[in-house]
Design an enzyme around this catalytic site. Sequence first.
Site, PDB file in Angstrom:
ATOM      1  N   HIS A  91       0.846  -1.252   0.156  1.00 49.75           N
ATOM      2  CA  HIS A  91       0.109   0.090  -0.076  1.00 49.75           C
ATOM      3  C   HIS A  91       1.004   1.158   0.126  1.00 49.75           C
ATOM      4  CE1 HIS A  91      -3.250  -2.213   2.178  1.00 49.75           C
ATOM      5  NE2 HIS A  91      -3.650  -2.538   1.131  1.00 49.75           N
ATOM      6  N   HIS A  93      -4.009   3.027   6.632  1.00 53.11           N
ATOM      7  CA  HIS A  93      -4.837   2.649   5.732  1.00 53.11           C
ATOM      8  C   HIS A  93      -5.743   1.631   5.930  1.00 53.11           C
ATOM      9  CE1 HIS A  93      -5.158   1.937   0.916  1.00 53.11           C
ATOM     10  NE2 HIS A  93      -5.632   0.877   1.579  1.00 53.11           N
ATOM     11  N   LEU A  94      -6.985   1.917   5.878  1.00 51.29           N
ATOM     12  CA  LEU A  94      -8.046   0.678   6.543  1.00 51.29           C
ATOM     13  C   LEU A  94      -8.935   0.592   5.305  1.00 51.29           C
ATOM     14  CD1 LEU A  94      -8.707   2.001  10.164  1.00 51.29           C
ATOM     15  CD2 LEU A  94      -6.487   0.626   9.248  1.00 51.29           C
ATOM     16  N   GLY A 115      -8.090  -4.587   2.522  1.00 54.36           N
ATOM     17  CA  GLY A 115      -6.619  -4.733   3.255  1.00 54.36           C
ATOM     18  C   GLY A 115      -6.348  -3.368   4.038  1.00 54.36           C
ATOM     19  N   ARG A 172      -8.183 -11.289   5.905  1.00 53.01           N
ATOM     20  CA  ARG A 172      -6.899 -11.727   6.086  1.00 53.01           C
ATOM     21  C   ARG A 172      -6.364 -11.461   7.747  1.00 53.01           C
ATOM     22  NH1 ARG A 172      -3.911  -7.854   2.218  1.00 53.01           N
ATOM     23  NH2 ARG A 172      -5.402  -8.000   0.668  1.00 53.01           N
ATOM     24  N   PHE A 180     -17.565  -3.744   6.572  1.00 56.52           N
ATOM     25  CA  PHE A 180     -17.822  -3.058   7.985  1.00 56.52           C
ATOM     26  C   PHE A 180     -19.421  -2.509   7.762  1.00 56.52           C
ATOM     27  CE2 PHE A 180     -14.346  -2.489  10.517  1.00 56.52           C
ATOM     28  CZ  PHE A 180     -13.521  -3.306  10.195  1.00 56.52           C
ATOM     29  N   VAL A 212     -12.568   1.946   4.799  1.00 57.49           N
ATOM     30  CA  VAL A 212     -12.950   1.730   6.284  1.00 57.49           C
ATOM     31  C   VAL A 212     -12.446   3.256   7.026  1.00 57.49           C
ATOM     32  CG1 VAL A 212     -12.781   0.788   8.610  1.00 57.49           C
ATOM     33  CG2 VAL A 212     -12.837  -0.502   6.489  1.00 57.49           C
ATOM     34  N   GLY A 213     -11.300   3.570   6.752  1.00 52.15           N
ATOM     35  CA  GLY A 213     -10.662   4.638   7.372  1.00 52.15           C
ATOM     36  C   GLY A 213     -11.530   5.915   7.073  1.00 52.15           C
ATOM     37  N   GLU A 214     -11.828   6.160   5.690  1.00 54.07           N
ATOM     38  CA  GLU A 214     -12.678   7.290   5.289  1.00 54.07           C
ATOM     39  C   GLU A 214     -13.837   7.502   5.870  1.00 54.07           C
ATOM     40  OE1 GLU A 214     -11.995   7.910   1.069  1.00 54.07           O
ATOM     41  OE2 GLU A 214      -9.858   7.031   1.431  1.00 54.07           O
ATOM     42  N   GLU A 222      -5.033   6.329  -5.141  1.00 47.72           N
ATOM     43  CA  GLU A 222      -3.929   5.606  -5.378  1.00 47.72           C
ATOM     44  C   GLU A 222      -3.775   5.573  -7.136  1.00 47.72           C
ATOM     45  OE1 GLU A 222      -5.149   2.187  -3.134  1.00 47.72           O
ATOM     46  OE2 GLU A 222      -3.304   1.551  -3.416  1.00 47.72           O
TER      47      GLU A 222
HETATM   48  P1  ADP Z   1      -9.788  -2.263  -1.360  1.00 47.51           P
HETATM   49  O1  ADP Z   1      -9.224  -1.051  -2.369  1.00 47.51           O
HETATM   50  O2  ADP Z   1      -8.859  -2.683  -0.355  1.00 47.51           O
HETATM   51  O3  ADP Z   1     -10.739  -3.147  -1.965  1.00 47.51           O
HETATM   52  P2  ADP Z   1     -11.355  -0.106  -0.074  1.00 47.51           P
HETATM   53  O4  ADP Z   1     -10.208   0.807   0.525  1.00 47.51           O
HETATM   54  O5  ADP Z   1     -12.180   0.230  -1.094  1.00 47.51           O
HETATM   55  O6  ADP Z   1     -10.712  -1.350  -0.425  1.00 47.51           O
HETATM   56  O7  ADP Z   1     -12.277  -0.616   1.304  1.00 47.51           O
HETATM   57  C1  ADP Z   1     -13.283  -1.169   1.001  1.00 47.51           C
HETATM   58  C2  ADP Z   1     -13.900  -1.403   2.603  1.00 47.51           C
HETATM   59  O8  ADP Z   1     -14.182  -0.095   2.888  1.00 47.51           O
HETATM   60  C3  ADP Z   1     -15.201  -2.117   2.317  1.00 47.51           C
HETATM   61  O9  ADP Z   1     -15.204  -3.572   2.448  1.00 47.51           O
HETATM   62  C4  ADP Z   1     -15.989  -1.656   3.748  1.00 47.51           C
HETATM   63  O10 ADP Z   1     -15.632  -2.644   4.911  1.00 47.51           O
HETATM   64  C5  ADP Z   1     -15.411  -0.257   3.814  1.00 47.51           C
HETATM   65  N1  ADP Z   1     -16.346   0.621   3.563  1.00 47.51           N
HETATM   66  C6  ADP Z   1     -16.744   1.192   2.416  1.00 47.51           C
HETATM   67  N2  ADP Z   1     -17.906   2.248   2.460  1.00 47.51           N
HETATM   68  C7  ADP Z   1     -18.051   2.280   3.940  1.00 47.51           C
HETATM   69  C8  ADP Z   1     -18.865   2.952   4.873  1.00 47.51           C
HETATM   70  N3  ADP Z   1     -19.870   3.915   3.979  1.00 47.51           N
HETATM   71  N4  ADP Z   1     -18.882   2.627   5.825  1.00 47.51           N
HETATM   72  C9  ADP Z   1     -18.166   1.818   6.495  1.00 47.51           C
HETATM   73  N5  ADP Z   1     -17.366   0.927   5.943  1.00 47.51           N
HETATM   74  C10 ADP Z   1     -17.129   1.162   4.391  1.00 47.51           C
END
Ligand code: ADP
Length: 399
Positions: A181, A209-210, A213, A242, A284, A332-334, A385
């Site tokens: 990441h 970075h949540l 992954g 994971r 989430f 998740v973080g955002e 990214e």
């Molecule tokens: P990646 O690029 O690793 O596939 P993302 O950064 O797009 O993942 O994150 C996807 C995850 O973010 C979802 O599986 C979910 O858990 C979480 N997510 C997305 N939108 C929301 C939201 N509005 N509230 C809570 N969690 C969210």
Amino acid sequence: MSYVLVINSGSSSIKFQIVDPSSTAGDTAFVSGLVEKIGERGGKITVTYRGEKHTSNQPIRDHRGGLQLAVAMLDSLDAGPTQLDVVAVGHRVVHGGQTFSGPALITDEVVEQIRDLIPLAPLHNPANIDGIQVARDLLPDIPHVAVFDTGFFGDLPAAAATYAVNREVAEANQIRRYGFHGTSHEFVSGQVPGILGRDAAEVNQIVLHLGNGASCSAVKAGAPIDTSMGLTPLAGLVMGTRTGDIDPGIIFHLYRHAGMSIDEIDTLFNRSSGIKGLSGVNDFRDLHKKISKGDELAKLAFDVYITQLRRYIGAYMITLGRVDAITFTAGVGENDAATRAAALAGLETYGITLDPERNAAPNDGPRVITTDDSTVTVLVVPTNEELAIAQKSAEVAAR
Ligand code: ADP
């Protein structure tokens, strides 16, 4: 206006965007698209252009067929890479090993070097190479650039990058902490000093970075000094599917006593563990629905996730000595205020005071979520990214 075509080629899908590398924030994709279910039933191509979604359902034999169909679809919308001024094609590559610590202009030799790293990323690098080769054949007159997920962490301090595994065995097998990441950690940590109105050289920060992954990093004066992912993206925080860090003895135990093969354990740890393995869901939003209905396994999954996250935050506070900023990014973080609140609850003694209203505000660009008198500033900064890959690729192509 010049653009970069950004390609993220996975084992059964290709994500792509045409991005203006000079854009600064928000939705920077001029065109975005997805080729899904390559080599499977139900192949599908989706392109979003000028706010309109165009879909084509058809079998997609391989990456070559998929990318050819995608380019044809873009051409029919007058948004093809040869119709627009595309100055570079940027490829996301997962593992750059010890060979690449920055983006590389792709030549036949670079492709061979990425191929040599397949043992370190057997699931990812082969699909990345497929994407590179097909795109180079289709667009031979445009420079192609590889941007590595490990790149940002190429210069981690030796003590952070070295595992206490027998040195000769580790060296013979390229075993060390690589981190992943990196494009996101670099992009997000690069924005924070500007938001704080401070010089990057003065800012100590933790980036969380949540996404599906998840990883975190400790960044001092713009350079990472530690990160949670390791030889592979399996290490560190608990993730959607994971495990994150576990006792490696669990592997021996499952192999010897549960009769599982190494491949079965690999799949178990990567695909059906983490939040999903504990609660049955990995998103989430679904996890919170279960928790609100009183599902105790979902609550435990969330608590395990938060406990591990706090372990890393605590460790990196000590690693950095003084922390100026803690930044949440990715899905998740955002978006998940509950995760942010739980991750930093009760840390006022350490100068961290979240403002509940700021934390609960919807995700709409970079923002501060601590009170004005919090010594540590906590931020939400959306990652991008594709934009970061586009910027790096345009830069390398112009050299
Ligand atoms: P990646 O690029 O690793 O596939 P993302 O950064 O797009 O993942 O994150 C996807 C995850 O973010 C979802 O599986 C979910 O858990 C979480 N997510 C997305 N939108 C929301 C939201 N509005 N509230 C809570 N969690 C969210």
